[in-house]
Design a protein around this motif. Structure first.
Motif, short mmCIF file in Angstrom:
data_model
loop_
_atom_site.label_atom_id
_atom_site.label_comp_id
_atom_site.label_asym_id
_atom_site.label_seq_id
_atom_site.Cartn_x
_atom_site.Cartn_y
_atom_site.Cartn_z
N GLY A 1 2.87 1.66 -3.20
CA GLY A 1 1.93 2.06 -4.25
C GLY A 1 1.62 3.54 -4.23
O GLY A 1 1.49 4.16 -5.30
N ARG A 2 1.52 4.12 -3.05
CA ARG A 2 1.21 5.56 -2.97
C ARG A 2 2.34 6.40 -3.55
O ARG A 2 2.10 7.38 -4.25
N TRP B 1 13.69 7.16 -2.50
CA TRP B 1 12.76 7.60 -3.54
C TRP B 1 13.29 8.89 -4.16
O TRP B 1 13.86 9.73 -3.45
N GLU C 1 0.84 -1.21 0.00
CA GLU C 1 0.00 0.00 0.00
C GLU C 1 0.87 1.26 0.00
O GLU C 1 0.63 2.20 -0.75
N GLU D 1 4.61 5.31 -5.73
CA GLU D 1 4.69 5.02 -7.17
C GLU D 1 3.63 5.78 -7.94
O GLU D 1 3.91 6.40 -8.96
N LYS D 2 2.39 5.74 -7.45
CA LYS D 2 1.29 6.36 -8.18
C LYS D 2 1.43 7.88 -8.23
O LYS D 2 0.98 8.53 -9.16
N LYS D 3 2.08 8.45 -7.21
CA LYS D 3 2.35 9.88 -7.23
C LYS D 3 3.29 10.23 -8.39
O LYS D 3 3.23 11.31 -8.95
N GLY D 4 4.16 9.28 -8.73
CA GLY D 4 5.09 9.49 -9.84
C GLY D 4 6.56 9.46 -9.45
O GLY D 4 7.43 9.68 -10.29
N SER E 1 10.21 7.85 -8.23
CA SER E 1 10.95 6.66 -8.67
C SER E 1 11.63 5.99 -7.49
O SER E 1 12.34 6.64 -6.71
#
Ligand code: GTP
Ligand code: MG
Length: 152
Positions: A23-24, A75, A20, A26-29, A31
């Protein structure tokens, strides 16, 4: 490019929140540049939280961080330090907004699921502490060959 250090604390790992949380980001964009699951010892946890050594909750905080495996990550992305802190939410889950990680998944300040660097300088320091050999460059052809099970 700016980088930050993010750590899923033992309660986050134990509660099955790793996917979870990743995913947050990653989905924000952002790397993902480095990731490892490890359990740290007392001396290491004290070093990571050295700035808080005079606080009354310091010993409890160290006990919490060494209580089980954590997921340590690097990140990368524009303003990732500040934006990462926004994704995480306020330190005390009682004050973290819904929609943030702590706001959605935590109740107690002493079990707040995730750590994120609070400034670019501390991010550099923390990445150096947690990833002393640097983060892997996964773009090399030899690595791709390994992924694909090729001979070379
Ligand atoms: P981190 O991302 O973990 O560094 O949290 P933070 O930057 O939002 O807060 P801070 O660095 O000030 O504190 C580090 C951690 O110590 C927090 O995430 C909490 O787990 C814990 N902590 C901070 N303040 C308190 C407190 O008043 N009581 C207790 N029990 N724990 C605290
Ligand atoms: Mg902090």
């Amino acid at each position: 490019m700016e980088q930050t250090f993010i750590m899923i604390k033992p309660d986050g790992v134990q509660r099955g929140l790793v996917g979870e949380i990743i995913g947050r980001f990653e989905k924000k964009g952002f790397s993902l540049k480095g990731l490892k699951l490890l359990t740290v010892d007392q001396a290491f946890a004290e070093k990571h939280y050295a700035d808080l050594s005079s606080k009354p909750f310091f010993n409890g905080l160290v006990e919490y961080i060494i209580s089980g495996p954590v997921v340590a990550m690097v990140w990368e992305g524009k303003n990732v330090v500040t934006t990462g802190r926004k994704i995480i939410g306020a330190t005390n889950p009682a004050e973290s907004a819904p929609g943030t990680i702590r706001g959605d998944f935590a109740i107690d300040i002493g079990r707040n699921v995730i750590h994120g660097s609070d400034a670019v300088e501390s991010a550099k320091k923390e990445i150096g502490l947690w990833f002393p050999d640097g983060v892997a460059n996964w773009c090399g052809l030899s690595q791709i060959a390994v992924f694909l099970n090729l001979d070379e």
